[in-house]
Design a protein around this motif. Sequence first.
Motif, mmCIF file in Angstrom:
data_model
loop_
_atom_site.group_PDB
_atom_site.id
_atom_site.type_symbol
_atom_site.label_atom_id
_atom_site.label_comp_id
_atom_site.label_asym_id
_atom_site.label_seq_id
_atom_site.Cartn_x
_atom_site.Cartn_y
_atom_site.Cartn_z
ATOM 1 N N LEU A 24 -7.056 -3.690 -4.891
ATOM 2 C CA LEU A 24 -8.191 -3.256 -4.076
ATOM 3 C C LEU A 24 -9.436 -3.021 -4.935
ATOM 4 O O LEU A 24 -10.559 -3.328 -4.522
ATOM 5 N N ALA A 53 0.827 -1.212 0.000
ATOM 6 C CA ALA A 53 0.000 0.000 0.000
ATOM 7 C C ALA A 53 0.860 1.261 0.000
ATOM 8 O O ALA A 53 0.460 2.299 -0.505
ATOM 9 N N PRO A 60 -0.036 0.072 6.688
ATOM 10 C CA PRO A 60 -1.288 0.418 5.994
ATOM 11 C C PRO A 60 -1.794 -0.733 5.110
ATOM 12 O O PRO A 60 -2.990 -0.849 4.885
ATOM 13 N N SER A 92 -3.700 -0.475 -5.498
ATOM 14 C CA SER A 92 -5.042 0.025 -5.815
ATOM 15 C C SER A 92 -5.736 -0.862 -6.843
ATOM 16 O O SER A 92 -6.954 -1.024 -6.799
ATOM 17 N N TYR A 129 -6.021 -3.690 4.908
ATOM 18 C CA TYR A 129 -6.871 -4.192 3.826
ATOM 19 C C TYR A 129 -6.822 -5.709 3.722
ATOM 20 O O TYR A 129 -7.429 -6.295 2.840
#
Lengths: 197, 786
Positions: B230, B219, B250, B227, B254
């Motif tokens: 994600l 991340a 970070p 991204s 996720y």
Amino acid sequence: MRSPLAEIRHLRRALAPTLLLFLAAGCTPSDVGEREAVPGRDDAQKSVPVVRAARRAYDGAPPTIPHQAFGADCPTCHTRVGVAVEGVGFAPPSPHDDTLGLEGTRRCRQCHVPVTTNEVFVESTFVGRPQTLDGGARMHRFAPPVMPHSAFMRENCLACHDGPAAREGIRTSHPERAACRQCHVERVATTLWPPAG
Amino acid sequence: MKRDDWRRREVLRLFAASGAIAALSPRDQEAAAALSGQSANAADDSLTWKKAPCRYCGSGCGVEVGVGDGRVQAVRGDAKSPVNKGLLCVKGYHLPGLLYGADRLTKPMRRGANGELAPIDWDEALDLVAEKYASSLERHGPDSVGMYGSGQWTVHDGYAALKWVKAGMKSNNLEANARVCMASAVMGFMTQFQSDEPMGCYDDFEAGDDFILWGNNMAEMHPVLFSRILEHKRTDPNVRIVDVATRRTPTSQYADLYIEFRPGTDLALANGVLNLLLRNDKIDHAFVKENVVFKRGIENLEEIGYGCYGENAERYGFKDETRESSFDDFRALVAEYTPARVSEISGVPAAQVEALAEIYGARDRGTVSLWCMGVNQHVRGTWMNNLLNDIHLLTGKISRPGANPLSLTGQPSACGTVREVGTLANRLPSDMLVTKPEHREKAEKIWKLAPGTLPAKPGYHTLDLFRALVRGDVKTLWIQTTNPWVSLPNLSRDVLPEDPERFIVVSDIYPTPTTAQADLVLPSAAWVEREGVFGNTERRTQHWEKMVEPPGDAREDAWQIVEVAKRMGMGDLFPWPGDDWHEPMYEEYRSFTLGTGKDLASYAQLKETRGLRWPVIDGKETLYRYAAGYDPYVTKREGVQFYKAKGYGERAAVWRRPYQPPAESPDDEYPLWLTTGRVLEHWHTGSMTRRTTQLHQAVPAAYVELNPTDARSLGVQDGETVRVTSRRGTVELPAVTQGRAQPPRGTVFVPFFDESRLANLLTLDAMDNISKEPDYKKCAVRVERA
């Protein structure tokens, strides 16, 4: 060394005479430097070009975060329509919608970073592209203007064109017609490399 | 910027904001208008936009660069780039900042007798470099000269360096900072597939189901690629992310599953996964039978050691051997790694070991392993790469969409330049080695050299190169596009004794702790100030053209090398006249790749496209190497064919590799683990990102990240300055206990971008036994209140 906040307070004292000018011009100092304050909905500040520019390296760069961390995820306040937070102020909406944004990935800090100091490591001579205040062109007097900017990462038109923070001059008179792009088309930049197609 | 200057700017901003500009002097009016962005000539179309790859990490995002009045004024994400599809990270959006630090180097400068640098002209500077190299060669031979380059070199820079050092000076003392970054991944691919670089590509981010990140804070380090994962996860809720890590980052936020292991024990965990895959029969037997051979190397810890530190400092000579093995031999080793034993070694609960093995073993799901520095900067980095590739080979999850091991790179052309051109002490272009006569012969033919010209003895690898420099065995060293006096481990070893004969040249764009060591500093052109080619993680070669003039007399690195070569009588190596040498130089380099399975696109094609992934055959790129239906070199009608691994009968090698402990572990005196790395906002040693106002102001200084419980027991408050001490050095740093990431109890983290708070005074220079890549991730420290 002063903390950034103390630095700003010092700056304000040094600028006391100028404050009159601010008041005369309808601005408050919070527009330009005060990083802990966010205006509330009732007295929400309209976006001001000079403040907008000060928070960006160039027109088109992601703005820096103008307030301290509140300990919440960004989208908690920066929703699709913006939120007035009791005791804090009005959090404007995010312009990002369909792409990697609010309900999806929430990686706001990938592009938006806080300002934790006003010091620089070495001065920069970079001069960014200035923002344009020109509106979109119209074919004739009654035609809807075309969008003067790309819609990429700015899919939520009302984020900037409606609501308490929207700047006069780009504020829509008809926010209820939600399908903006039915009438306002994106101008395809002609300088893209290589030519589109 | 001085405080007063900054204040003046803020005042001007305030005046502009208040509409009170008229009260200012005409000069200040102009300045205020510029600062407020209200100048009249502001139309979008006043800029011309051209494509370039990003200058920072190895993702290779496409940007469009907006140029007006001869300066870069803006960038935007290139929506036509298949890599990033228009998105950038904060470093990418602020790319122009790297060109415009007020202290850009604009003139060659020589250090005088008084120790100060003074400007000289290019002719004088280039003559001096040529003279110093010629004199070292004459007096001490080819081992006494060297060059240290970078994964930020363009393909042209690296190729010019390779040809000049290896063919011109007949030395193999050519290294690049990718040695301390990617070498373990290279050796992983080389030992198993006999060809470097991944079989998969970024299309796996949309094609895969499970993404396993090993020691990889994606991340922050590869944000745009993360991204993509994600976004895939958002549209497909079945997608899972597993973060296998030594601290919560970070990225962990996720993850569907966060697995925390003790530093260095990923080897045990990977073996534990292999054990369960075998035990639960999740092996793709048909795939293994057809495509896999089994190998083993030397496993004796005493014999292997930890590289050239401690008593081995100047004479580490370990060389691994390729020995025959078998499925049963492999099974015998991994059987030792039961969930209970793995749990004991690594601290990972047995249930999590089983969960991870289940994810890898699910036949109907595509699994992608991703890793970067955690696995590579590891005293057993090659082994760890081997084990991850093993998992994919034994489950048959390789060389097909959505199922691949994919090692990420940290520099924009670590792949394109260092790994593909081969700017390393043992390599030649396109997977060739200086030790193989047939490889030298091919290079001699392409370079029109007499047979036997190229030297067969490998040069010094990076850590040895700098030790040889300290010892005085290397007399003349040229460093380009990298900052070793911030980035090498255990920096206090690199203090140079007096030696009137030693001569260090440094080409860079800003003053750094490395230019401070230089006898001669040369000003370089950066990024879009020159034409170039980069190659990214997924084998994509990308071209950009020169868009603005470099400041002052700055010139591109490749030009500097060619001009020195000409002055040494080696001009024949660079026979292209005038300024138009970029295309013919690239095409000559490209001829090394044709027919090898690493075929690059033509220069003309690179100019027209947003890059292409090699091998490029008949103008078409290849998504999945070794896969029938994708890779034109595969002659089988279906399945895979590891055609580069001729030595293994076109099969890939599965290696058995045991767990061995790190070189240094916490003890009573130094009770904490130290791990180092980057943050999102800064890139490498910060020489570019710290000069970018927005990035510096977001993270202005290095810090030490502490677990809040550890901080409490040390009596340390958040923000308080603490002293971090290892056996090698001490650094004072502000403590952070509530930051973006959180190490577990017993571990601290320090980013390495800050030249005034050097993390690398603390790190250990132990290294991987095969790749010679140092381990920046594991050493022991203590923390005290300052």
